[in-house]
Design a protein around this motif. Sequence first.
Motif, PDB file in Angstrom:
ATOM      1  N   LEU A   1      -8.821 -44.662  -3.530  1.00 50.71           N
ATOM      2  CA  LEU A   1     -10.169 -45.207  -3.381  1.00 50.71           C
ATOM      3  C   LEU A   1     -11.154 -44.696  -4.427  1.00 50.71           C
ATOM      4  O   LEU A   1     -12.245 -45.233  -4.566  1.00 50.71           O
ATOM      5  CB  LEU A   1     -10.715 -44.872  -1.985  1.00 50.71           C
ATOM      6  CG  LEU A   1      -9.908 -45.432  -0.816  1.00 50.71           C
ATOM      7  CD1 LEU A   1     -10.470 -44.929   0.499  1.00 50.71           C
ATOM      8  CD2 LEU A   1      -9.896 -46.942  -0.850  1.00 50.71           C
ATOM      9  N   ARG A   2     -10.771 -43.677  -5.150  1.00 50.91           N
ATOM     10  CA  ARG A   2     -11.677 -43.099  -6.146  1.00 50.91           C
ATOM     11  C   ARG A   2     -11.861 -44.064  -7.310  1.00 50.91           C
ATOM     12  O   ARG A   2     -10.893 -44.528  -7.907  1.00 50.91           O
ATOM     13  CB  ARG A   2     -11.104 -41.787  -6.666  1.00 50.91           C
ATOM     14  CG  ARG A   2     -11.989 -41.164  -7.706  1.00 50.91           C
ATOM     15  CD  ARG A   2     -11.410 -39.853  -8.194  1.00 50.91           C
ATOM     16  NE  ARG A   2     -12.349 -39.242  -9.094  1.00 50.91           N
ATOM     17  CZ  ARG A   2     -12.039 -38.847 -10.319  1.00 50.91           C
ATOM     18  NH1 ARG A   2     -10.821 -38.980 -10.767  1.00 50.91           N
ATOM     19  NH2 ARG A   2     -12.955 -38.316 -11.084  1.00 50.91           N
ATOM     20  N   PRO A   3     -13.122 -44.368  -7.641  1.00 46.16           N
ATOM     21  CA  PRO A   3     -13.364 -45.247  -8.786  1.00 46.16           C
ATOM     22  C   PRO A   3     -12.885 -44.592 -10.086  1.00 46.16           C
ATOM     23  O   PRO A   3     -12.966 -43.379 -10.255  1.00 46.16           O
ATOM     24  CB  PRO A   3     -14.883 -45.411  -8.811  1.00 46.16           C
ATOM     25  CG  PRO A   3     -15.358 -45.018  -7.468  1.00 46.16           C
ATOM     26  CD  PRO A   3     -14.370 -44.030  -6.951  1.00 46.16           C
ATOM     27  N   LYS A   4     -12.386 -45.410 -11.000  1.00 49.03           N
ATOM     28  CA  LYS A   4     -11.896 -44.902 -12.289  1.00 49.03           C
ATOM     29  C   LYS A   4     -13.041 -44.588 -13.248  1.00 49.03           C
ATOM     30  O   LYS A   4     -12.954 -43.679 -14.047  1.00 49.03           O
ATOM     31  CB  LYS A   4     -10.947 -45.920 -12.941  1.00 49.03           C
ATOM     32  CG  LYS A   4      -9.779 -46.310 -12.061  1.00 49.03           C
ATOM     33  CD  LYS A   4      -8.875 -45.133 -11.782  1.00 49.03           C
ATOM     34  CE  LYS A   4      -7.688 -45.580 -10.943  1.00 49.03           C
ATOM     35  NZ  LYS A   4      -7.243 -44.593 -10.012  1.00 49.03           N
ATOM     36  N   ASP A   5     -14.117 -45.344 -13.142  1.00 52.16           N
ATOM     37  CA  ASP A   5     -15.269 -45.155 -14.014  1.00 52.16           C
ATOM     38  C   ASP A   5     -16.093 -43.948 -13.546  1.00 52.16           C
ATOM     39  O   ASP A   5     -16.358 -43.791 -12.346  1.00 52.16           O
ATOM     40  CB  ASP A   5     -16.133 -46.423 -13.994  1.00 52.16           C
ATOM     41  CG  ASP A   5     -17.331 -46.326 -14.907  1.00 52.16           C
ATOM     42  OD1 ASP A   5     -17.183 -45.785 -16.016  1.00 52.16           O
ATOM     43  OD2 ASP A   5     -18.414 -46.802 -14.506  1.00 52.16           O
ATOM     44  N   ALA A   6     -16.495 -43.093 -14.472  1.00 50.72           N
ATOM     45  CA  ALA A   6     -17.233 -41.877 -14.127  1.00 50.72           C
ATOM     46  C   ALA A   6     -18.578 -42.199 -13.484  1.00 50.72           C
ATOM     47  O   ALA A   6     -19.012 -41.504 -12.558  1.00 50.72           O
ATOM     48  CB  ALA A   6     -17.441 -41.018 -15.368  1.00 50.72           C
ATOM     49  N   LYS A   7     -19.241 -43.246 -13.954  1.00 52.03           N
ATOM     50  CA  LYS A   7     -20.550 -43.613 -13.395  1.00 52.03           C
ATOM     51  C   LYS A   7     -20.392 -44.108 -11.953  1.00 52.03           C
ATOM     52  O   LYS A   7     -21.195 -43.764 -11.081  1.00 52.03           O
ATOM     53  CB  LYS A   7     -21.191 -44.696 -14.276  1.00 52.03           C
ATOM     54  CG  LYS A   7     -22.646 -44.873 -14.025  1.00 52.03           C
ATOM     55  CD  LYS A   7     -23.408 -43.668 -14.526  1.00 52.03           C
ATOM     56  CE  LYS A   7     -24.890 -43.922 -14.410  1.00 52.03           C
ATOM     57  NZ  LYS A   7     -25.650 -42.710 -14.537  1.00 52.03           N
ATOM     58  N   GLU A   8     -19.362 -44.910 -11.703  1.00 49.66           N
ATOM     59  CA  GLU A   8     -19.110 -45.388 -10.343  1.00 49.66           C
ATOM     60  C   GLU A   8     -18.735 -44.229  -9.425  1.00 49.66           C
ATOM     61  O   GLU A   8     -19.112 -44.207  -8.250  1.00 49.66           O
ATOM     62  CB  GLU A   8     -17.998 -46.430 -10.337  1.00 49.66           C
ATOM     63  CG  GLU A   8     -18.399 -47.772 -10.912  1.00 49.66           C
ATOM     64  CD  GLU A   8     -17.248 -48.761 -10.870  1.00 49.66           C
ATOM     65  OE1 GLU A   8     -16.440 -48.704  -9.922  1.00 49.66           O
ATOM     66  OE2 GLU A   8     -17.156 -49.586 -11.789  1.00 49.66           O
ATOM     67  N   TYR A   9     -17.970 -43.265  -9.961  1.00 52.49           N
ATOM     68  CA  TYR A   9     -17.586 -42.096  -9.168  1.00 52.49           C
ATOM     69  C   TYR A   9     -18.817 -41.270  -8.785  1.00 52.49           C
ATOM     70  O   TYR A   9     -18.954 -40.838  -7.643  1.00 52.49           O
ATOM     71  CB  TYR A   9     -16.586 -41.235  -9.951  1.00 52.49           C
ATOM     72  CG  TYR A   9     -16.092 -40.042  -9.192  1.00 52.49           C
ATOM     73  CD1 TYR A   9     -15.382 -40.183  -8.006  1.00 52.49           C
ATOM     74  CD2 TYR A   9     -16.332 -38.759  -9.660  1.00 52.49           C
ATOM     75  CE1 TYR A   9     -14.931 -39.083  -7.308  1.00 52.49           C
ATOM     76  CE2 TYR A   9     -15.872 -37.651  -8.974  1.00 52.49           C
ATOM     77  CZ  TYR A   9     -15.173 -37.823  -7.793  1.00 52.49           C
ATOM     78  OH  TYR A   9     -14.724 -36.729  -7.113  1.00 52.49           O
ATOM     79  N   GLU A  10     -19.714 -41.088  -9.727  1.00 50.32           N
ATOM     80  CA  GLU A  10     -20.942 -40.356  -9.444  1.00 50.32           C
ATOM     81  C   GLU A  10     -21.789 -41.094  -8.405  1.00 50.32           C
ATOM     82  O   GLU A  10     -22.366 -40.482  -7.503  1.00 50.32           O
ATOM     83  CB  GLU A  10     -21.745 -40.154 -10.727  1.00 50.32           C
ATOM     84  CG  GLU A  10     -22.993 -39.330 -10.541  1.00 50.32           C
ATOM     85  CD  GLU A  10     -23.761 -39.142 -11.832  1.00 50.32           C
ATOM     86  OE1 GLU A  10     -24.869 -38.606 -11.757  1.00 50.32           O
ATOM     87  OE2 GLU A  10     -23.268 -39.529 -12.902  1.00 50.32           O
ATOM     88  N   ASN A  11     -21.850 -42.424  -8.516  1.00 51.95           N
ATOM     89  CA  ASN A  11     -22.589 -43.234  -7.549  1.00 51.95           C
ATOM     90  C   ASN A  11     -21.978 -43.083  -6.157  1.00 51.95           C
ATOM     91  O   ASN A  11     -22.691 -42.929  -5.164  1.00 51.95           O
ATOM     92  CB  ASN A  11     -22.591 -44.698  -7.995  1.00 51.95           C
ATOM     93  CG  ASN A  11     -23.468 -45.560  -7.134  1.00 51.95           C
ATOM     94  OD1 ASN A  11     -24.434 -45.092  -6.538  1.00 51.95           O
ATOM     95  ND2 ASN A  11     -23.122 -46.829  -7.049  1.00 51.95           N
ATOM     96  N   MET A  12     -20.640 -43.117  -6.061  1.00 47.68           N
ATOM     97  CA  MET A  12     -19.970 -42.953  -4.781  1.00 47.68           C
ATOM     98  C   MET A  12     -20.249 -41.563  -4.199  1.00 47.68           C
ATOM     99  O   MET A  12     -20.505 -41.417  -3.008  1.00 47.68           O
ATOM    100  CB  MET A  12     -18.463 -43.159  -4.929  1.00 47.68           C
ATOM    101  CG  MET A  12     -17.709 -43.068  -3.612  1.00 47.68           C
ATOM    102  SD  MET A  12     -15.934 -43.111  -3.802  1.00 47.68           S
ATOM    103  CE  MET A  12     -15.616 -41.476  -4.433  1.00 47.68           C
TER     104      MET A  12
END
Length: 116
Positions: free
Chosen positions: A70-81
């Motif tokens: 479920l972890r987003p691959k994009d660093a920005k999306e991961y930070e948002n999550m």
Amino acid sequence: MTYGMNVHHTIANNQLAEIPGTILFPFFLAINITEALRASLGWVEPGLGPLFTLRESYYPGDIRFDPFGLRPKDAKEYENMQNKELNNGRLAMIAAAGMCVQEQINGKGILENLGF
């Protein structure tokens, strides 16, 4: 209404003292082990570098546990999550604190306040 169970209501602040030590010890041991593993992932060992230093490969909060992918691959999306999870966690802590305060004020458990 207890659905056939003999349940005594107690306020949340008194519940930890009611748990037997045979259950509490393994519970706290498991917490201690998981925290030690998390710290070994993120922090440089004493003597191998300056104290209180994070590893270069460590991103805060990333313990490499994602069994469902479920972890987003994009660093920005991961930070948002991560920010969404932190905000939901903070809201849950405020709600739990509110329930504990209510129990302390009127001396009744949360379920009793709800009519159960």
